[in-house]
Design a protein around this motif. Structure first.
Motif, short mmCIF file in Angstrom:
data_model
loop_
_atom_site.label_atom_id
_atom_site.label_comp_id
_atom_site.label_asym_id
_atom_site.label_seq_id
_atom_site.Cartn_x
_atom_site.Cartn_y
_atom_site.Cartn_z
N MET A 165 0.85 -1.20 0.00
CA MET A 165 0.00 0.00 0.00
C MET A 165 0.89 1.25 0.00
O MET A 165 1.77 1.37 0.84
CB MET A 165 -0.93 0.05 1.22
N ASN A 166 0.66 2.13 -0.93
CA ASN A 166 1.35 3.42 -1.01
C ASN A 166 0.31 4.51 -0.83
O ASN A 166 -0.44 4.84 -1.75
CB ASN A 166 2.07 3.56 -2.36
N HIS A 167 0.25 5.05 0.41
CA HIS A 167 -0.80 6.05 0.70
C HIS A 167 -0.54 7.37 0.00
O HIS A 167 -1.48 8.12 -0.27
CB HIS A 167 -0.88 6.28 2.22
N TYR A 168 0.72 7.67 -0.27
CA TYR A 168 1.01 8.96 -0.93
C TYR A 168 0.64 8.91 -2.40
O TYR A 168 0.10 9.88 -2.96
CB TYR A 168 2.49 9.30 -0.74
N LYS A 169 0.95 7.81 -3.07
CA LYS A 169 0.58 7.67 -4.48
C LYS A 169 -0.83 7.12 -4.67
O LYS A 169 -1.30 7.01 -5.80
CB LYS A 169 1.57 6.75 -5.19
N LYS A 170 -1.48 6.72 -3.55
CA LYS A 170 -2.83 6.15 -3.59
C LYS A 170 -2.86 4.92 -4.48
O LYS A 170 -3.70 4.79 -5.38
CB LYS A 170 -3.84 7.20 -4.09
N GLU A 171 -1.91 4.00 -4.23
CA GLU A 171 -1.81 2.78 -5.02
C GLU A 171 -1.86 1.58 -4.09
O GLU A 171 -1.39 1.65 -2.93
CB GLU A 171 -0.50 2.75 -5.82
N LEU A 172 -2.45 0.47 -4.57
CA LEU A 172 -2.54 -0.78 -3.82
C LEU A 172 -2.26 -1.93 -4.78
O LEU A 172 -2.83 -1.98 -5.88
CB LEU A 172 -3.92 -0.92 -3.18
N ASP A 173 -1.42 -2.84 -4.40
CA ASP A 173 -1.10 -3.99 -5.24
C ASP A 173 -0.85 -5.19 -4.32
O ASP A 173 -0.40 -5.02 -3.16
CB ASP A 173 0.13 -3.70 -6.10
N ILE A 174 -1.15 -6.38 -4.82
CA ILE A 174 -0.97 -7.61 -4.04
C ILE A 174 0.00 -8.53 -4.78
O ILE A 174 0.05 -8.54 -6.02
CB ILE A 174 -2.31 -8.33 -3.79
N PHE A 175 0.77 -9.28 -4.02
CA PHE A 175 1.73 -10.25 -4.54
C PHE A 175 1.44 -11.59 -3.86
O PHE A 175 1.39 -11.66 -2.62
CB PHE A 175 3.16 -9.81 -4.27
#
Length: 588
Positions: A465-475
């Motif tokens: 989770m990158n709160h500054y870039k507003k990105e979410l990804d799962i691995f």
């Protein structure tokens, strides 16, 4: 929002206004407090219809890579000048204005939208119709089928700002177009009216001919009946045949005589026809002479009317000149009387001044006018000095006192505002700190729950989770034996693994947020039986662990292989029948 939108091409005004609908009359805010405040103001003022309120983000949206590939194409976004970032973001999100292409020619728009594959980053195309105030919207359905819908012109006043001259020019072109349509329709109406009149005349003529034919039929029937009686009356009898032969011979002699008379009549008719043609020729020559004389008479009458008008205008000019001369003579007489009266006044003033004092000698070349001019010049110098100083001494003192009082008040207000600003900044920093902690703990809980749910099937993975870039990804790594692997992204997983990972992510987010009602629709469409059974078991166990939470799972698959329980209820829909309007529900 319409106050912040300026249209650069007014020819698209009606179509874009209709596309936006009530959005240009809506409002946009940045937080829930402003939303509630504006909602209360609208209710108190009883606004009808009630405008819509959006909540947006002031950060500008980046449209790079989301616009059509051909940069020369006009879109709704490119023909608008939006001076507010919130309004621009709201229109992009809700109206997709960066992906609606504007093409005036309908065939060109259809070729662009429907020929070949669907254009990249193009949601729809707007084009003009026969009426310049309306248009068409061309787009493709979910299955790629062409779809065309009309765009009626906006009937009310425009809400977007436009260049006044361009708008006037566009309105004039619209008025010219409607005038041409009106003339075409009037011409068609006149043609239809003439055709109607002609049809009525033809109908009356056919009715008259019908009556004549009926009369002729009746007369023919009467003649047939009369001939029948004559045949019966002249049927040959004894001694009658000889008499009839004599009558026939007499009739033939009479016929020969009538034939000679007919030939004489034909010769006479030819002579009369020749005389008639000569008379007709002379009549045509007289008609031509009459028309020529009539044309000369009309020209003479027009010339007479023109000369009469010129004479009338010359008489008016002459009368006006005579009136001006009389007025000038009267003015000269009045001026002479005023001159004599002023001369008498000067003599009287001289006599009265001489009674008081003798005439004061003046400097050589200096007159009373010169003295008056000197006095006026000194007065003007004094006024200029006061104007340069800003007023008289008393006025300047009063203004200084007032300015000093206002300055002291402003300094006091600035100190109070600065103190309030510092307090508000401290409060804002504290609230931001609490928010970051709250967000961090929710992220921790979601990550731990996600790892735990993956371990139910011996999967391993993590959430970035990158709160500054507003990105979410799962691995996700389906193989637990690979300890050194960081995991694979979702696009490299199979359909079942991807669905299972997505369900785990959704369950972990639900658990972190504490949602009371959790609904999931058609989650097992791309799963095989093994993945589906394990996923259903995991979700049922998660639902049992979530006390006070309700799970609603919608699936088109069979539920026979699912382990039931007292806390699991299955609602199964029966198969639809032809002509059925209501779907009955049965509980399993």
């Amino acid at each position: 929002m319409g106050k912040h939108v300026r249209l650069l091409k007014p020819e698209w005004s009606k179509q874009i206004e209709t596309t936006f609908g009530q959005a240009l009359e809506s409002f946009v805010v940045t937080n829930n407090e402003d939303f509630r405040m504006l909602k209360d103001l609208i209710k108190r003022n009883r606004c009808d219809p009630e405008p819509q309120i959006y909540i947006g983000n002031a950060d500008p949206l980046d449209t790079a890579g989301k616009t059509p590939d051909d940069a020369s194409l006009d879109t709704i976004l490119s023909v608008l000048d939006i001076d507010n970032t919130l309004v621009r973001n709201t229109l992009i999100i809700n109206q997709a204005i960066e992906q609606v292409v504007l093409i005036q020619d309908r065939p060109a728009a259809e070729r662009f939208m429907f020929d070949g594959p669907k254009p990249n980053n193009v949601k729809a195309v707007m084009c003009k119709s026969n009426n310049p105030d309306s248009g068409l919207r061309l787009e493709r359905s979910k299955f790629g089928q062409p779809k065309t819908s009309p765009i009626h012109g906006w009937p009310r006043h425009v809400r977007m700002q436009t260049d006044r001259e361009q708008q006037i020019r566009h309105q004039r072109e619209t008025v010219d177009h409607h005038n041409r349509l009106l003339r075409t329709v009037e011409q068609q109406v006149n043609e239809k009216r003439d055709a109607l009149i002609k049809a009525g005349q033809d109908f009356k003529r056919w009715e008259r001919e019908e009556r004549n034919l009926k009369t002729a039929v009746q007369q023919a029937e009467d003649a047939v009946e009369e001939q029948t009686h004559d045949i019966e009356a002249h049927r040959p009898r004894d001694g009658r045949l000889q008499e009839l032969e004599n009558q026939l011979k007499d009739s033939k002699d009479e016929l020969d005589s009538l034939g000679l008379s007919f030939q004489d009549a034909v010769v006479q008719k030819d002579k009369e026809s020749e005389a008639s043609r000569e008379a007709k020729h002379r009549l045509d020559e007289h008609d031509q002479e009459y028309e020529a004389a009539k044309a000369r008479l009309d020209q003479a009458e027009q010339k007479l009317a023109r000369l009469t008008a010129d004479r009338r205008e010359a008489l008016l000019v002459k009368n006006k000149a005579l009136e001006d001369v009389a007025q000038a003579k009267q003015t000269v007489t009045e001026l002479e009387l005023r001159r004599d009266k002023q001369k008498d006044n000067v003599l009287e003033f001289d006599r009265m001044a001489s009674a008081i004092s003798l005439r004061v000698p003046l400097e050589p070349g200096l007159t009373a006018r010169d003295r008056d001019e000197r006095i006026e010049r000194l007065s003007r110098d004094m006024q200029n000095q006061e104007h340069a100083a800003g007023g008289s001494a008393e006025e300047l003192a009063l203004r200084w006192q007032k300015a000093k009082t206002e300055y002291d008040d402003a300094v006091t207000q600035l100190e109070v505002a600065s103190a309030r600003e510092r307090k508000l900044m401290q409060t804002l920093d504290y609230r931001r700190l609490r928010w970051k902690k709250f967000r961090k703990y929710i992220a921790y809980r979601a990550r731990f729950t996600f790892k735990y749910l993956l371990s139910e099937r011996n999967f391993r993975g993590h959430v970035d989770m990158n709160h500054y870039k507003k990105e979410l990804d799962i691995f996700v790594e389906p193989d637990m034996s690979k300890k050194d692997a960081d995991g694979r992204q979702t696009r490299t997983l199979s359909g079942g693994e991807k669905s299972f990972s997505t369900i785990c992510l959704l369950l972990s987010i639900w658990e972190a947020m504490g949602s009371p009602i959790r609904c999931l629709d058609e989650f097992d469409v791309f799963m095989d039986s093994v993945n589906r059974a394990s996923s259903m078991s995991m979700m049922i166990q998660a639902a049992r662990r979530s006390v006070g939470r309700q799970f609603i799972l919608i699936t088109p698959q069979s539920m026979n292989n699912v382990e039931m329980g007292d806390d699991v209820k299955v609602h199964k829909m029966s198969d639809p029948e032809r002509g059925q309007g209501v779907l009955p529900f049965t509980q399993g």
